[in-house]
Design a protein around this motif. Sequence first.
Motif, PDB file in Angstrom:
ATOM      1  N   ASP B  28      40.585  -0.403  -2.884  1.00 22.36           N
ATOM      2  CA  ASP B  28      39.350  -0.766  -3.592  1.00 22.36           C
ATOM      3  C   ASP B  28      38.141  -0.064  -2.981  1.00 22.36           C
ATOM      4  O   ASP B  28      38.040   0.048  -1.763  1.00 22.36           O
ATOM      5  CB  ASP B  28      39.134  -2.280  -3.499  1.00 22.36           C
ATOM      6  N   GLY B  29      37.267   0.382  -3.837  1.00 19.88           N
ATOM      7  CA  GLY B  29      36.011   0.958  -3.363  1.00 19.88           C
ATOM      8  C   GLY B  29      36.094   2.384  -2.863  1.00 19.88           C
ATOM      9  O   GLY B  29      35.111   2.911  -2.368  1.00 19.88           O
ATOM     10  N   THR B  30      37.251   3.022  -3.015  1.00 16.11           N
ATOM     11  CA  THR B  30      37.362   4.403  -2.530  1.00 16.11           C
ATOM     12  C   THR B  30      36.942   5.386  -3.603  1.00 16.11           C
ATOM     13  O   THR B  30      37.029   5.112  -4.792  1.00 16.11           O
ATOM     14  CB  THR B  30      38.826   4.762  -2.186  1.00 16.11           C
ATOM     15  N   LEU B 118      19.148   2.591 -17.425  1.00 13.14           N
ATOM     16  CA  LEU B 118      18.280   3.757 -17.604  1.00 13.14           C
ATOM     17  C   LEU B 118      17.456   3.995 -16.341  1.00 13.14           C
ATOM     18  O   LEU B 118      17.220   5.136 -15.939  1.00 13.14           O
ATOM     19  CB  LEU B 118      17.370   3.572 -18.814  1.00 13.14           C
ATOM     20  N   ALA B 119      17.037   2.911 -15.692  1.00 11.75           N
ATOM     21  CA  ALA B 119      16.292   3.065 -14.442  1.00 11.75           C
ATOM     22  C   ALA B 119      17.204   3.685 -13.381  1.00 11.75           C
ATOM     23  O   ALA B 119      16.799   4.584 -12.646  1.00 11.75           O
ATOM     24  CB  ALA B 119      15.774   1.714 -13.970  1.00 11.75           C
ATOM     25  N   MET B 120      18.454   3.216 -13.368  1.00  8.85           N
ATOM     26  CA  MET B 120      19.397   3.710 -12.373  1.00  8.85           C
ATOM     27  C   MET B 120      19.635   5.219 -12.517  1.00  8.85           C
ATOM     28  O   MET B 120      19.776   5.935 -11.527  1.00  8.85           O
ATOM     29  CB  MET B 120      20.720   2.964 -12.530  1.00  8.85           C
ATOM     30  N   ILE B 121      19.693   5.705 -13.754  1.00 10.78           N
ATOM     31  CA  ILE B 121      19.946   7.141 -13.955  1.00 10.78           C
ATOM     32  C   ILE B 121      18.638   7.929 -14.103  1.00 10.78           C
ATOM     33  O   ILE B 121      18.637   9.068 -14.564  1.00 10.78           O
ATOM     34  CB  ILE B 121      20.860   7.396 -15.175  1.00 10.78           C
ATOM     35  N   HIS B 122      17.543   7.339 -13.713  1.00 11.66           N
ATOM     36  CA  HIS B 122      16.228   7.994 -13.733  1.00 11.66           C
ATOM     37  C   HIS B 122      15.828   8.472 -15.130  1.00 11.66           C
ATOM     38  O   HIS B 122      15.253   9.543 -15.267  1.00 11.66           O
ATOM     39  CB  HIS B 122      16.191   9.180 -12.760  1.00 11.66           C
ATOM     40  N   LEU B 179      25.551   6.692  -5.845  1.00  9.58           N
ATOM     41  CA  LEU B 179      25.702   5.628  -6.835  1.00  9.58           C
ATOM     42  C   LEU B 179      26.984   4.855  -6.571  1.00  9.58           C
ATOM     43  O   LEU B 179      27.008   3.625  -6.568  1.00  9.58           O
ATOM     44  CB  LEU B 179      25.728   6.258  -8.229  1.00  9.58           C
ATOM     45  N   GLN B 180      28.065   5.607  -6.346  1.00 11.09           N
ATOM     46  CA  GLN B 180      29.357   4.969  -6.123  1.00 11.09           C
ATOM     47  C   GLN B 180      29.321   4.100  -4.873  1.00 11.09           C
ATOM     48  O   GLN B 180      29.847   2.986  -4.862  1.00 11.09           O
ATOM     49  CB  GLN B 180      30.439   6.049  -6.002  1.00 11.09           C
ATOM     50  N   GLN B 181      28.655   4.587  -3.833  1.00 10.16           N
ATOM     51  CA  GLN B 181      28.607   3.813  -2.601  1.00 10.16           C
ATOM     52  C   GLN B 181      27.795   2.549  -2.784  1.00 10.16           C
ATOM     53  O   GLN B 181      28.140   1.504  -2.274  1.00 10.16           O
ATOM     54  CB  GLN B 181      28.037   4.668  -1.472  1.00 10.16           C
ATOM     55  N   ARG B 182      26.713   2.664  -3.560  1.00  3.46           N
ATOM     56  CA  ARG B 182      25.880   1.494  -3.803  1.00  3.46           C
ATOM     57  C   ARG B 182      26.643   0.428  -4.581  1.00  3.46           C
ATOM     58  O   ARG B 182      26.554  -0.744  -4.315  1.00  3.46           O
ATOM     59  CB  ARG B 182      24.629   1.922  -4.580  1.00  3.46           C
ATOM     60  N   LEU B 183      27.413   0.889  -5.601  1.00  2.00           N
ATOM     61  CA  LEU B 183      28.104  -0.071  -6.455  1.00  2.00           C
ATOM     62  C   LEU B 183      29.456  -0.476  -5.874  1.00  2.00           C
ATOM     63  O   LEU B 183      30.058  -1.453  -6.310  1.00  2.00           O
ATOM     64  CB  LEU B 183      28.317   0.508  -7.848  1.00  2.00           C
ATOM     65  N   GLY B 184      29.961   0.291  -4.926  1.00  2.00           N
ATOM     66  CA  GLY B 184      31.247  -0.019  -4.300  1.00  2.00           C
ATOM     67  C   GLY B 184      32.406  -0.034  -5.272  1.00  2.00           C
ATOM     68  O   GLY B 184      33.340  -0.818  -5.163  1.00  2.00           O
TER      69      GLY B 184
END
Lengths: 284, 345, 264
Positions: B28-30, B118-122, B179-184
């Motif tokens: 998980d999370g990799t 939309l905020a997340m993807i600027h 992004l991936q690290q933030r969302l895990g």
Amino acid sequence: MRREPPQRLAHYGPLFFPAGMLTVFFVVPFATMIAVSFFQRQQGGFYTPAFVFDNYARFLSLFFGKVLGFSLFLAVAVAVACVVIGIPFTYLLSRSARKIQIVWLVALLSILSLSEVMIGFAWSTLFSRTAGITNLFVWLGLMAQAQALTPSFGAVMTAMTYQAFPYTVLVLYPALVRLDPTLTEAARTLGASPVKAFLTVVVPALRNTILATLIMVFIFALGSYLLPQLLGRPQHWTLSVLITDQAIYQSNMPFAAAMAVFLVLVSLALVGLALYAGQQRQAK
Amino acid sequence: MSGLNLSHVTKQFGTFTAVNDVSLSVPDGTFVCLLGPSGCGKTTLMRMIAGLDLPTGGSIELAGADITKVPTHKRDLGMVFQSLALFPHLTVGENIAYSLRIRGVAKDVQKKRIDELLAMIHLPGFADRSVAKLSGGQRQRVAIARALAISPKLFLLDEPLSALDAKLREAMQVELRQLQQRLGITTIVVTHDQREAMTMADTVVVMNGGEIRQAAPPVDIYRRPADSFVADFIGQTNLLPVVPDGAGRASVLGEVVEGIALPTGAAKGTLSVRPEDVQLTAPGHGAISGTVTFVRDLGGAIETFVEAGGTQVIAVCSPRNRPDVSVGQSVGIRLDPATSVVLAR
Amino acid sequence: MTALRRLFFVVVGLFLALPLIVVAGVSINARQTLAFPPQGFSLSWYGQIFTNAEWRNALIASLTLAASSALLALLIALPLAWFLWRRIAPWANIFQLLGVAPFTLPPVITALGLLTFWATTGFYGQAWTAVISHGIFFVTLPLVTLSLGFSAIDRSLVEAAATMGADDRVVFRTVVLPLILPYLVSGYAFAFVLSLNEYIVAYMTVGFTVETLPIKIFNALRYGYTPTMAAVTVLFLVIAAVVFGLVARFGDLPKLLGAMSDER
Ligand SMILES: Nc1ncnc2c1ncn2[C@@H]1O[C@H](COP(=O)(O)OP(=O)(O)OP(=O)(O)O)[C@@H](O)[C@H]1O
Ligand SMILES: [Mg+2]
């Protein structure tokens, strides 16, 4: 959402209605017609189930041979006329601006969808004595007196070409639009004039398309059932006209059906022959 | 078992085997990158994970449940297609909210989520734009946001950045990783760009001919390639034949190199040495002898091509350590056993 | 070259337009004679189509038949085209072939087949048989446009929808239907206009009980001339041009007719 063969009965669901409709109202009628072509005709427009070849035997007459010969000749003539005018026309059309193409396509579709009755009526008006084109000739001083141009073979031929021309263009259109424009450009850089480039590059490149179009237009022309009747003399009647005549006015369904079956066979045979010839030529 | 587990997954198209007996465990999370040459089966493997193709053998497990035959729409995935597959008949906002809408999520909740994403993807304020009017990078981001709308269990991306220019691509790689690290979120990315794989992945999976050749962290893939294919595919390498000499010691290009041994039981092997680990010295004194055939200055690095025992060896060094050699000169080559790997195949 | 092209276009255009110009001319004649150039000006013959009960009934019959048979053709074509696109079933192409056949064969054959069929089953002459007959005869048109429409759908859109949780039904409603809508509309439009003009199938199936406008014109032709025929012809031409013009306005007509997309 994998695309795979249907597995459960539910997967066949959407097919039930279309398959049922086409089977019941196209395949069965077609079979009925074939069956009726072997039936025995009774007096007064009735017929009884039987298995006789009488209806087909009637073909073996000089009259019938002439009708068949004329029908095929007329259809070939119309197909050739349409393709000869249609190819350069469609070629030029496919090289025109999109707006111009659309205007022409709308016009061609409108004429194509116009009822054969109305086309017949329009041409009989144009060929009539009182409102026809000859009035224009008189006015121009080309003719002394207006006259009717129907019934005549020329009138039949003209109207049928008129009817089949939009169809021809629409059949040719996809192939010609997709034709690589650099083909002719290459020929031009090698010193060919536009007309020469068209004849030496475009036409040969389209040989199979042209053959296919000839066949399609030929069958289309074979199907014309009113124009020969409205604009021609009885000797200009085609198989389609005779079938209508026998079915409706002579109430001889078995004979009409036999002729229809025969018409299908003749069309299919000629298509097959043409395709075979095309393949032979390609194989060489 | 949690995470994603592939065991003996195989896919045949007719008689052709596109994916052959692939087993892989993704905790998980990799962040995993599938890397390999064109046609090696990366897309096919990913499509089987998504359920868009059925394996002809093996099984797939997600969070302890066998999902091999579960239809795609019940897998709670987020996937970004190579073509992006944005719906042309929907706006940016509608595209992003698609998975919420078909799940019957309330309109105002959808709206809130659209704004968040939309905020997340600027791209704030883009909700009502038509997707046709976006730039390549913007479309990319919208596709990513759309895939993440429901917080999927598994995030799949098939060559997501291949259509972008080099600059934008590098920026997106970093963004995607952050992004991936933030969302895990467990993420699998297909790519055939090794730089991309090295930048983003926790685990790089190198595939060839439908098989996994190595699955390891990026540094290991580079430093400890499992076989000559991986060594050659990842970065530049010198593959030199290793043979036993008369006394049974391992010899490379006619010289015994201290500290290098043939794998036990193997009659011969291949030595992989990265060009930056090749040292050029004066000839003799136990160095492999060779002749310089070509030197090129790439600005940031200098490459020297040396012909030794019928094999070409490339050495790279920084301009600061410019070797004093010219074409035709005899040189000695020294290999460091600590940075060289002997491969069985 | 451009001059030559223009001349060629003008000649073909004249050939196509001439009979229609004359018909339009005679349709505004003041008196009930066949004369061109028109003598006097009157739109009363157009009025006749709507005020004369016989012509009006024929118009209503034609419109009803065209609207309902085009709908039937669509209902047959849509699930068939969808099935062929959604599933791998080469054998089902036989139905595609059956759908294209009526329009490709000489129309007399389909007409006669349906005539013998309705006569044998005892429904000959009932108005609804014409709806089915036309629905089958013109199923080719929506079938062709829809097949084109389906093949134009990028399959990855459908796969994307599936990964986001959409099942077959939802995919159809939210992705497929919006994307094929233009093809659906144009398929209907083509079938509608052609059914409006169709003569032989209608005549052979319900010719003795229902009078559509083409049948009415043909019958009128045999009993002599009336300018209303010309007015109807012009009216039908205008309807066709408007319908196809709308299709071109809101859809991609060259693409619908087989040209590949985004060319020129
Ligand atoms: N539907 C199919 N039918 C037959 N063969 C297929 C099919 N899909 C893929 N293949 C074959 O399987 C092999 C692997 O294809 P795949 O698309 O997985 O490669 P890939 O690693 O994604 O390549 P690329 O980097 O070029 O995208 C290829 O040789 C391909 O031709
Ligand atoms: Mg791929």
